[in-house]
Design a protein around this motif. Structure first.
Motif, short mmCIF file in Angstrom:
data_model
loop_
_atom_site.label_atom_id
_atom_site.label_comp_id
_atom_site.label_asym_id
_atom_site.label_seq_id
_atom_site.Cartn_x
_atom_site.Cartn_y
_atom_site.Cartn_z
N GLU A 229 1.01 80.86 66.01
CA GLU A 229 0.89 79.76 66.97
C GLU A 229 -0.29 79.97 67.91
OE1 GLU A 229 2.42 76.78 67.17
OE2 GLU A 229 3.24 77.37 65.23
N VAL A 230 -0.54 81.21 68.30
CA VAL A 230 -1.69 81.51 69.16
C VAL A 230 -2.99 81.21 68.42
CG1 VAL A 230 -2.96 83.39 70.27
CG2 VAL A 230 -0.51 83.18 70.62
N VAL A 231 -3.08 81.60 67.17
CA VAL A 231 -4.28 81.33 66.37
C VAL A 231 -4.47 79.83 66.21
CG1 VAL A 231 -5.28 81.55 64.06
CG2 VAL A 231 -4.28 83.54 65.17
N ARG A 232 -3.40 79.11 65.93
CA ARG A 232 -3.49 77.66 65.79
C ARG A 232 -3.94 77.02 67.11
NH1 ARG A 232 1.67 74.85 63.63
NH2 ARG A 232 1.13 76.12 61.85
N GLY A 233 -3.41 77.49 68.22
CA GLY A 233 -3.78 76.94 69.52
C GLY A 233 -5.21 77.28 69.92
N GLN A 234 -5.66 78.47 69.58
CA GLN A 234 -7.00 78.91 69.98
C GLN A 234 -8.09 78.33 69.09
OE1 GLN A 234 -7.31 83.15 70.33
NE2 GLN A 234 -9.40 83.08 71.09
N TYR A 235 -7.86 78.28 67.80
CA TYR A 235 -8.91 77.87 66.87
C TYR A 235 -8.70 76.47 66.29
CZ TYR A 235 -10.23 82.76 67.03
OH TYR A 235 -10.64 84.00 67.45
N GLY A 236 -7.50 75.92 66.39
CA GLY A 236 -7.22 74.60 65.85
C GLY A 236 -6.50 74.68 64.51
N ASP B 173 -10.65 77.96 59.72
CA ASP B 173 -10.58 79.03 58.73
C ASP B 173 -9.69 80.17 59.23
OD1 ASP B 173 -12.24 77.71 56.94
OD2 ASP B 173 -14.06 78.57 57.81
N GLN B 174 -9.67 80.38 60.54
CA GLN B 174 -8.84 81.45 61.12
C GLN B 174 -7.35 81.16 60.90
OE1 GLN B 174 -11.37 79.97 62.64
NE2 GLN B 174 -12.82 81.58 63.17
N ALA B 175 -6.98 79.89 61.03
CA ALA B 175 -5.59 79.52 60.79
C ALA B 175 -5.23 79.77 59.33
CB ALA B 175 -5.35 78.06 61.16
N GLN B 176 -6.15 79.48 58.44
CA GLN B 176 -5.91 79.72 57.02
C GLN B 176 -5.83 81.22 56.74
OE1 GLN B 176 -8.96 78.26 54.37
NE2 GLN B 176 -7.49 77.98 52.71
N ALA B 177 -6.60 82.01 57.47
CA ALA B 177 -6.62 83.46 57.25
C ALA B 177 -5.29 84.12 57.60
CB ALA B 177 -7.74 84.10 58.05
N VAL B 178 -4.52 83.52 58.52
CA VAL B 178 -3.22 84.11 58.87
C VAL B 178 -2.07 83.47 58.11
CG1 VAL B 178 -3.95 84.87 61.16
CG2 VAL B 178 -2.92 82.61 60.89
N GLY B 179 -2.39 82.68 57.08
CA GLY B 179 -1.36 82.16 56.20
C GLY B 179 -0.93 80.73 56.47
N LEU B 180 -1.62 80.04 57.36
CA LEU B 180 -1.29 78.65 57.62
C LEU B 180 -2.14 77.75 56.73
CD1 LEU B 180 -1.16 78.79 61.51
CD2 LEU B 180 0.77 78.67 59.95
N LYS B 181 -1.61 76.60 56.41
CA LYS B 181 -2.36 75.63 55.61
C LYS B 181 -3.21 74.79 56.55
CE LYS B 181 -1.51 72.50 51.77
NZ LYS B 181 -0.47 71.88 50.95
N LYS B 182 -4.46 74.54 56.15
CA LYS B 182 -5.34 73.71 56.96
C LYS B 182 -4.81 72.29 57.02
CE LYS B 182 -9.90 75.78 56.44
NZ LYS B 182 -11.26 75.49 56.01
N LYS B 183 -5.00 71.66 58.16
CA LYS B 183 -4.51 70.30 58.33
C LYS B 183 -5.17 69.36 57.33
CE LYS B 183 -3.71 66.91 61.94
NZ LYS B 183 -3.89 66.57 63.35
#
Length: 103
Positions: free
Chosen positions: A68-75, A79-89
């Motif tokens: 959640e912190v990565v998503r909040g900080q980078y959007g 690519d950072q959100a994808q790097a921690v295992g989240l799917k890009k919007k």
């Protein structure tokens, strides 16, 4: 394991649990409870499993918070959100209307 009618020393009980720590009270294996004018010793044979389960739960929650912190900080589309295992919007498929077949 002894029954309630067979009192044993705390050392014997700890040995029967294969406890290898240094403080059985702090680790949650033994607890002293006041019962009237006497004191009873309660033994928790599952203290190690409980501690492992709690550590796993805390780690899981820490990973979710980090995401959640990565998503909040980078959007959500970074690519950072994808790097921690989240799917890009932008990778989610947009809903489309279903075409009706004329009969």
């Amino acid at each position: 394991m002894p029954t309630r009618s067979q009192p044993q020393s705390a050392t014997q009980v700890i040995k029967s649990l294969s406890y290898s720590g240094t403080n059985a009270i702090a680790d949650g294996y033994l607890r002293f409870v006041q019962s009237g004018t006497s004191t009873r010793v309660q033994v928790d044979a599952n203290a190690a499993a409980d501690a492992a389960r709690l550590a796993e739960w805390e780690f899981h929650n820490a990973v979710l918070a980090m995401k959640e912190v990565v998503r909040g900080q980078y959007g959500a589309d970074s690519d950072q959100a994808q790097a921690v295992g989240l799917k890009k919007k932008s990778e989610y498929k947009r809903p489309s209307r279903k075409k009706l077949v004329a009969s």
